[in-house]
Design a protein around this motif. Structure first.
Motif, short mmCIF file in Angstrom:
data_model
loop_
_atom_site.label_atom_id
_atom_site.label_comp_id
_atom_site.label_asym_id
_atom_site.label_seq_id
_atom_site.Cartn_x
_atom_site.Cartn_y
_atom_site.Cartn_z
N ASP A 259 21.72 13.03 61.88
CA ASP A 259 23.01 12.70 62.48
C ASP A 259 23.70 13.88 63.16
OD1 ASP A 259 23.13 9.93 61.80
OD2 ASP A 259 23.63 10.49 59.74
N SER A 260 23.01 14.94 63.44
CA SER A 260 23.53 16.16 64.06
C SER A 260 24.87 16.58 63.45
CB SER A 260 23.58 16.06 65.59
OG SER A 260 24.49 15.08 66.02
N TYR A 261 25.91 16.75 64.28
CA TYR A 261 27.20 17.25 63.79
C TYR A 261 27.71 16.46 62.58
CZ TYR A 261 27.88 20.06 68.01
OH TYR A 261 27.76 20.99 68.99
N GLU A 262 27.74 15.14 62.72
CA GLU A 262 28.29 14.30 61.67
C GLU A 262 27.54 14.47 60.35
OE1 GLU A 262 27.50 13.05 64.75
OE2 GLU A 262 29.53 12.88 65.54
N GLY A 263 26.23 14.59 60.45
CA GLY A 263 25.43 14.74 59.24
C GLY A 263 25.75 16.02 58.48
N VAL A 264 25.90 17.12 59.20
CA VAL A 264 26.23 18.39 58.56
C VAL A 264 27.66 18.37 58.03
CG1 VAL A 264 26.41 20.89 58.91
CG2 VAL A 264 24.51 19.63 59.94
N GLU A 265 28.57 17.76 58.78
CA GLU A 265 29.96 17.65 58.32
C GLU A 265 30.06 16.82 57.04
OE1 GLU A 265 31.94 16.20 61.82
OE2 GLU A 265 32.32 18.24 62.56
N GLU A 266 29.25 15.77 56.94
CA GLU A 266 29.26 14.94 55.74
C GLU A 266 28.84 15.72 54.50
OE1 GLU A 266 27.01 11.38 56.45
OE2 GLU A 266 28.43 10.69 57.98
#
Length: 137
Positions: free
Chosen positions: A106-113
């Motif tokens: 999920d790119s950005y969202e995955g790392v933010e999660e």
């Protein structure tokens, strides 16, 4: 005001660097792009004073000054390489694999999660550049 498109003249001349932070740890993700451009807004109709003949390294956000009042990422395409720099932050192999999997999914969202915050970005153009005005008064 005038609006301009600035782009590298040759392929594979863009590097985007993203800095991520969680607690007291900082990691870095580097992405190389085959092509792309940024939009520059100037205070008048004069073109930006940029060396178009060649740059060892031009951070496009460093262009903001009294004449260039805004730099917006326009579009980058065809990511051709990427790498993580863990900066010897003491992450376990499991944490590293978790971050890489989140980015791949999920790119950005995955790392933010996972609780990481994107605290800064730098974008570099290398080599010859093209500059084109995109609006007329």
């Amino acid at each position: 005001m005038a609006v301009w498109t600035l782009a590298p003249a040759y392929k594979k001349s863009i590097e985007e660097i993203m800095f991520w932070q969680k607690d007291d740890k900082t990691i870095v993700f580097r992405q190389g792009w085959r092509g792309g451009s940024v939009i520059l807004t100037t205070v008048d109709d004069n073109p930006p004073d940029i060396d178009l003949e060649g740059n060892d390294e031009l951070n496009v956000f460093d262009l903001i000054d009294d004449h260039i009042v805004d730099v917006d990422l326009d579009s980058f395409w065809d990511g051709c390489w990427s790498e993580w720099d863990w900066n010897e932050q003491g992450l376990t192999e499991e944490e590293i694999e978790e971050i890489e999997a989140a980015w791949d999914e999920d790119s950005y969202e995955g790392v933010e999660e996972l609780g990481w915050n994107n605290i800064d970005n730098e974008t570099y153009f290398y080599g010859e550049l093209t500059l084109e005005r995109v609006n007329e008064n």
